[in-house]
Design a protein around this motif. Structure first.
Motif, PDB file in Angstrom:
ATOM      1  N   THR A 160      92.655  97.203 -18.796  1.00  0.00           N
ATOM      2  CA  THR A 160      92.757  97.841 -20.115  1.00  0.00           C
ATOM      3  C   THR A 160      91.441  98.490 -20.512  1.00  0.00           C
ATOM      4  O   THR A 160      91.413  99.638 -20.982  1.00  0.00           O
ATOM      5  CB  THR A 160      93.172  96.804 -21.170  1.00  0.00           C
ATOM      6  N   VAL A 161      90.347  97.776 -20.336  1.00  0.00           N
ATOM      7  CA  VAL A 161      89.036  98.308 -20.735  1.00  0.00           C
ATOM      8  C   VAL A 161      88.606  99.435 -19.804  1.00  0.00           C
ATOM      9  O   VAL A 161      87.981 100.408 -20.244  1.00  0.00           O
ATOM     10  CB  VAL A 161      88.000  97.170 -20.766  1.00  0.00           C
ATOM     11  N   GLY A 164      90.079 102.449 -21.058  1.00  0.00           N
ATOM     12  CA  GLY A 164      89.373 102.892 -22.256  1.00  0.00           C
ATOM     13  C   GLY A 164      88.092 103.631 -21.934  1.00  0.00           C
ATOM     14  O   GLY A 164      87.792 104.678 -22.531  1.00  0.00           O
ATOM     15  N   ALA A 195      84.585 102.313 -27.224  1.00  0.00           N
ATOM     16  CA  ALA A 195      85.586 101.575 -26.445  1.00  0.00           C
ATOM     17  C   ALA A 195      85.981 100.250 -27.079  1.00  0.00           C
ATOM     18  O   ALA A 195      86.772  99.501 -26.485  1.00  0.00           O
ATOM     19  CB  ALA A 195      85.053 101.315 -25.039  1.00  0.00           C
ATOM     20  N   HIS A 198      89.767  99.343 -27.230  1.00  0.00           N
ATOM     21  CA  HIS A 198      90.327  98.969 -25.928  1.00  0.00           C
ATOM     22  C   HIS A 198      89.892  97.559 -25.535  1.00  0.00           C
ATOM     23  O   HIS A 198      90.667  96.799 -24.943  1.00  0.00           O
ATOM     24  CB  HIS A 198      89.883  99.962 -24.853  1.00  0.00           C
ATOM     25  N   SER A 265      97.159  99.467 -30.947  1.00  0.00           N
ATOM     26  CA  SER A 265      97.507 100.603 -30.098  1.00  0.00           C
ATOM     27  C   SER A 265      97.922 101.795 -30.937  1.00  0.00           C
ATOM     28  O   SER A 265      97.543 102.943 -30.645  1.00  0.00           O
ATOM     29  CB  SER A 265      98.648 100.211 -29.154  1.00  0.00           C
ATOM     30  N   ARG A 268      94.872 103.374 -32.406  1.00  0.00           N
ATOM     31  CA  ARG A 268      94.117 104.131 -31.415  1.00  0.00           C
ATOM     32  C   ARG A 268      94.728 105.498 -31.188  1.00  0.00           C
ATOM     33  O   ARG A 268      94.045 106.498 -31.071  1.00  0.00           O
ATOM     34  CB  ARG A 268      94.065 103.336 -30.101  1.00  0.00           C
TER      35      ARG A 268
END
Length: 272
Positions: A160-161, A164, A195, A198, A265, A268
């Motif tokens: 996930t990161v 990001g 980031a 994320h 989410s 974002r």
């Protein structure tokens, strides 16, 4: 496109056979997920749910699940963030192999995870002897639980990161470096603030995955008892009547985590 053409196109889309096939398939999938969960959550009475919530063993197991899963997410954040940045920014030989290794905990059977961890932390392994020399015990301890949950949750955080970091333009980092900032200063002052969402989403995903772990936990640390193990023990000892209320409370905890995930989410996407 003229208005009549737009209307005909819209009507055609809704009459298209593929649309209805997709809708029918979606309905089957949703029903497959929702019906068993709804049935399980509606069977226990409110009295049974309240009684379960007053049970100290149940509260202790759910709290232990949250604490150990949160610790696993924190470890993933501290140790996994630099690796995610490296994978997002640096090409190097063996990168695909490293990414495959990171994803291994997702694919391999989780009892194998428990056996693998015990095999390197036992008395017959140098790592195990070193841990015991400093007083660290894995088998049947909270430390063992956190170790297992970190192992199974890391891929969710790192992937996930990494995604990001890939969304952040490297030009912003280049500008920071051209103005005299160090690589570390650029990472802390430019990259991480961009980031952070994320990272939070990744931590929630890691924590949610860790809460649900069972297969590796029962091998490494059946006691102290986390919520999935408590549900299993009550089911095998007393049946559905006493295991369902505990499962309902665990589902509600997971639902809250995933609602937070969806909200973050959505924010974002709105910000992008």
């Amino acid at each position: 496109m003229s208005k009549p053409v737009r209307q005909r196109t819209k009507g055609y889309q809704y009459r298209d056979l593929f649309f209805w096939l997709a809708a029918a398939s979606s309905a089957v999938i949703v029903a497959f997920i929702v019906i068993p969960l709804v049935e399980m959550m509606t069977q226990p009475t409110m009295g049974a749910l309240k009684e379960t919530l007053m049970d100290r063993d149940v509260v202790r197991s759910i709290r232990l699940s949250l604490v150990t899963a949160g610790a696993a997410a924190l470890i993933a954040l501290v140790l996994g963030t630099p690796l995610a940045f490296l994978l997002a920014r640096r090409p190097f030989p063996g990168k695909k192999i490293l990414e495959s290794i990171i994803d291994l905990p997702i694919m391999i059977p989780h009892p194998v995870v428990g056996i693998a961890l015990l095999s390197i932390t036992g008395r017959n392994h140098p790592i195990g002897r070193a841990l015991q020399a400093v007083g660290v015990q894995i088998m049947g301890t909270t430390t063992g639980l956190i170790t297992v949950l970190t192992f199974v949750g890391l891929p969710f955080y790192i992937n996930t990161v990494k995604a990001g970091f890939e969304e952040i333009s490297p030009r912003l980092e280049h500008v920071s470096r051209s103005l005299g900032a160090t690589a570390g200063g650029t990472f802390l002052r430019v990259t991480l603030p961009l980031a952070w969402r994320h990272m939070l989403v990744g931590a929630i995903m890691c924590m949610a995955r860790a809460i649900s772990e069972f297969g590796a936990v029962v091998i490494v640390a059946y006691h102290p008892m986390v919520a999935p193990v408590m549900i299993y023990e009550r089911f095998t000892a007393y049946g559905l009547k006493y295991s369902q209320p505990v499962a309902v409370w665990l589902i509600l905890v997971c639902l809250v985590l995933f609602l937070l995930l969806r909200i973050l989410s959505m924010d974002r996407k709105a910000a992008s």
